[in-house]
Design an enzyme around this catalytic site. Structure first.
Site, short mmCIF file in Angstrom:
data_model
loop_
_atom_site.label_atom_id
_atom_site.label_comp_id
_atom_site.label_asym_id
_atom_site.label_seq_id
_atom_site.Cartn_x
_atom_site.Cartn_y
_atom_site.Cartn_z
N LYS A 64 0.84 -1.20 0.00
CA LYS A 64 0.00 0.00 0.00
C LYS A 64 0.88 1.25 0.00
CE LYS A 64 -3.46 2.40 2.70
NZ LYS A 64 -4.41 2.41 3.80
N GLU A 115 10.45 -4.73 4.56
CA GLU A 115 10.52 -6.14 4.17
C GLU A 115 10.22 -6.32 2.68
OE1 GLU A 115 8.89 -4.88 6.70
OE2 GLU A 115 9.00 -6.15 8.49
N GLY A 171 -4.83 -1.88 4.97
CA GLY A 171 -4.06 -3.03 4.49
C GLY A 171 -4.76 -4.34 4.77
N ARG A 172 -5.28 -4.49 6.00
CA ARG A 172 -5.89 -5.77 6.38
C ARG A 172 -7.30 -5.93 5.83
NH1 ARG A 172 -4.71 -2.40 10.42
NH2 ARG A 172 -6.36 -1.55 11.73
N GLU A 227 -4.85 -6.67 14.62
CA GLU A 227 -4.32 -5.35 14.26
C GLU A 227 -5.46 -4.33 14.35
OE1 GLU A 227 -2.50 -4.21 10.28
OE2 GLU A 227 -0.66 -4.58 11.39
N HIS A 284 -5.43 -33.34 17.75
CA HIS A 284 -4.34 -34.19 18.25
C HIS A 284 -3.20 -33.34 18.78
CE1 HIS A 284 -6.23 -37.87 16.86
NE2 HIS A 284 -6.72 -37.10 15.90
N LYS A 315 9.37 -0.86 14.25
CA LYS A 315 9.96 -0.52 12.93
C LYS A 315 11.10 0.47 13.11
CE LYS A 315 5.83 -0.75 9.97
NZ LYS A 315 4.92 0.07 9.18
O1 F6P Z 1 2.14 -4.12 9.91
C1 F6P Z 1 1.77 -2.82 9.59
C2 F6P Z 1 1.27 -2.69 8.20
O2 F6P Z 1 1.13 -1.34 7.96
C3 F6P Z 1 -0.04 -3.44 7.94
O3 F6P Z 1 -1.14 -2.76 8.39
C4 F6P Z 1 0.03 -3.59 6.46
O4 F6P Z 1 -0.91 -4.51 6.00
C5 F6P Z 1 1.46 -4.03 6.30
O5 F6P Z 1 2.17 -3.23 7.24
C6 F6P Z 1 2.03 -3.85 4.92
O6 F6P Z 1 2.00 -2.53 4.52
P1 F6P Z 1 2.18 -2.12 3.01
O7 F6P Z 1 1.09 -2.73 2.23
O8 F6P Z 1 2.14 -0.63 2.99
O9 F6P Z 1 3.53 -2.64 2.55
#
Ligand code: F6P
Length: 551
Positions: free
Chosen positions: A211, A217, A272-273, A358, A389, A514
């Site tokens: 987003k 990452e 995002g979620r 979240e 199990h 972060k």
């Molecule tokens: O973990 C925080 C967060 O902002 C989530 O809400 C989001 O889904 C994720 O990081 C990834 O963010 P982006 O889509 O901006 O890379």
């Protein structure tokens, strides 16, 4: 910032009525509740959009449900729901509208943000996605060397990964099997290495989903993908054929080197979620095709319409959300176990963890005051029967109260007949049904003794029961059913956030880690005698890591 709609939640008469009710009747056993009302197994159920929800094995009665509805009304659930659907900026800490429901609105619908109807933009992106998906699926979209795309690798994390991977796994039965799908999320390089080790770069398409397009990452993995691709194809021009982006941030996408003609956009009013039905679902559309994706959106939309219009007595998300409040705030449960008896839903609990935790893992109200009641429950789970199990022992006989959501279907997507003429799916569902029954009713000491069990073992073989569960059944797992199921949990999460008076749509809690990780990353690569100014544990861990790494 607007003031909290719940100035004093625990002081509200509706809350106190629930507390008094819980004190007087909260410990009644489900055996007692079923004996008092033999028809509750049919009565305390609701059905909509192909989902049948049995909440009769929750520790509620008509009075509990009535009091919960009164609480929802006192917290203006109807008004807050209308505000969300109408595009009001209910994400107050980010001053944003919350309009994932617009992502699945039909083309003729009108949803305005700041006076602009956003639905035409949503459908314009869906059309571009469909055109692209058709090209890749038909083989018309070729890689740089003229080879057909056979592998799709989604790079993203959080909402830019969990939705896509869950939906891919859930809908694999409907996917184009000649295409291989992989998902890379972790900044641990092993994730990328293992996802790509057997793939040919000339046949591989990367979807970089972010987003913000600033997530560490994802950018690290996208850079790794770029190097991996260029090492084999040896031409910058290859990037345009092998990389597409999904983002709200055109500038950063261009800066990364992806042609914005190959970018699929969405908007800041999609959290995002809550984004698996936006362009973030491009991998889902590539897998199941544009028609399948339309069915998925239709399932979401049907549940949206049900949620905004059905009376609370029959409203699945409202019932689920309010029963969750009862379990969390009045019976003291801390977690919810989500137990899909449908192998294709194996990633559904992981998906729900971000959606619910979240969203509702918040400790202050909308106007910033510390809450004095529990908020978001811990969601976890594994597909049945595997969990039986492993951790079910604790649910049956442990000291904690763990409400369970069982999810199952009537018809499996692939039959596996047994010699006796039944299907393996009957065995699976027998387990689902038996678990709910065992949790609710348990086995008394008298029943154990009647089996001739030695007295010393009676306490060990007794099942207390009275462990609540909800069972959700659908006819069959289809894209439509998946959309309805996800929207059910989305709106149940919203209902709880409304009652708790928290902002379910921000996520400030991820920020501190972060920032510290960035600082620590610089320290890990600095020379070992550089000054460290953390606490003694953190300093020692940094030094020990450097020693382990450098030998
Ligand atoms: O973990 C925080 C967060 O902002 C989530 O809400 C989001 O889904 C994720 O990081 C990834 O963010 P982006 O889509 O901006 O890379």
């Amino acid at each position: 910032m607007t003031s909290s709609p719940n100035p004093e939640l625990t002081q509200r008469p509706e809350w106190q009525a629930l507390r008094a009710h819980a004190e007087a009747k909260g410990q009644r056993h489900l055996r007692e509740l079923f004996a008092a009302d033999p028809s509750r197994g049919e009565r305390l159920t609701a059905e909509a959009v192909g989902l049948y929800m049995d909440f009769s094995k929750q520790r509620v009665d008509d009075e509990t449900l009535h009091l919960l509805r009164q609480l929802a009304e006192a917290c203006d659930l109807a008004g807050r729901t209308a505000a969300m659907f109408d595009g009001a900026k209910i994400n107050v800490t980010e001053d944003r509208a919350v309009l994932h429901t617009a992502l699945r609105a039909p083309a003729h619908a009108k949803v305005e943000v700041d006076g602009e109807n956003v639905v035409p933009d949503v459908h314009a992106v869906l059309e571009r996605m469909a055109a692209f998906a058709d090209k890749v699926r038909s083989g018309a979209w070729l890689g740089h060397t003229g080879q057909r795309i056979r592998n799709v690798v989604n790079i993203g994390i959080g909402g830019s990964d969990l939705g896509p991977v869950m939906a891919y796994e859930a809908l694999r039965h409907y996917s184009q099997r000649e295409l291989t799908f992989r998902f890379v999320s972790n900044v641990d390089g092993i994730d990328f290495v293992e996802a790509t080790h057997d793939l040919d770069p000339a046949e591989t398409l990367f979807i970089v989903c972010s987003k913000t397009f600033t997530t560490l990452e994802t950018l690290a993995n996208a850079q790794a993908a770029r190097r991996w691709c260029l090492a084999a194809l040896e031409d910058e021009a290859a990037i345009a054929r092998h990389f597409v982006a999904v983002s709200t941030n055109e500038k950063e996408v261009a800066k990364f080197g992806i042609d914005t003609a190959n970018m699929f956009g969405f908007w800041d009013w999609v959290g995002g979620r809550y984004s698996m039905d936006s362009a973030i679902g491009l991998s889902t559309m590539l897998a199941i095709g544009p028609d399948g994706f339309s069915d998925l959106l239709a399932g979401f939309h049907a549940m949206d319409e049900h949620f905004r219009s059905a009376p609370l007595e029959r409203n699945l998300p409202a019932l689920m959300g309010l029963i969750g409040i009862w379990n969390t705030n009045f019976l003291g449960a801390e977690t919810v176990a989500v137990l899909p008896y449908e192998q294709y839903l194996k990633r559904f609990p992981a998906y729900l963890q971000q959606l619910t935790m979240e969203s509702n893992g918040k400790g202050v109200t909308l106007d910033g005051r510390r809450v004095d009641y529990a908020t978001g429950a811990i969601y976890w789970g594994e597909p049945g029967t595997n969990g039986q199990h492993s951790f079910y022992q604790l649910i049956h006989q442990g000291t904690r109260l763990i409400p369970c959501d069982f999810i199952g279907v009537g018809r499996p997507l692939s039959a596996l007949p047994l010699p006796d003429g039944s299907d393996q799916h009957d065995l699976l569902m027998a387990n689902l049904i038996a678990q709910g029954e065992a949790l609710a009713f348990g086995k008394t000491a008298e029943e154990v003794r009647a089996e001739g069990v030695a007295e010393a073992l009676v306490p060990h073989k007794t099942f207390p029961g009275n462990r609540p569960s909800t069972t959700i059944l659908a006819e069959r797992l289809t894209p439509h059913v998946l959309g309805a199921l996800v929207a059910l949990y989305e709106h149940a999460t919203f209902v709880q956030g409304v009652v708790w008076g928290i902002d379910s749509f921000d996520q400030w809690g991820v920020e501190l880690g972060k920032v510290l990780a960035k600082r620590t990353a610089a320290e890990l690569t600095a020379s070992s005698d550089a000054e460290l100014a953390h606490d003694s544990s953190t300093n020692a861990l940094i030094r020990r890591y450097r020693q382990l790494r450098d030998g």
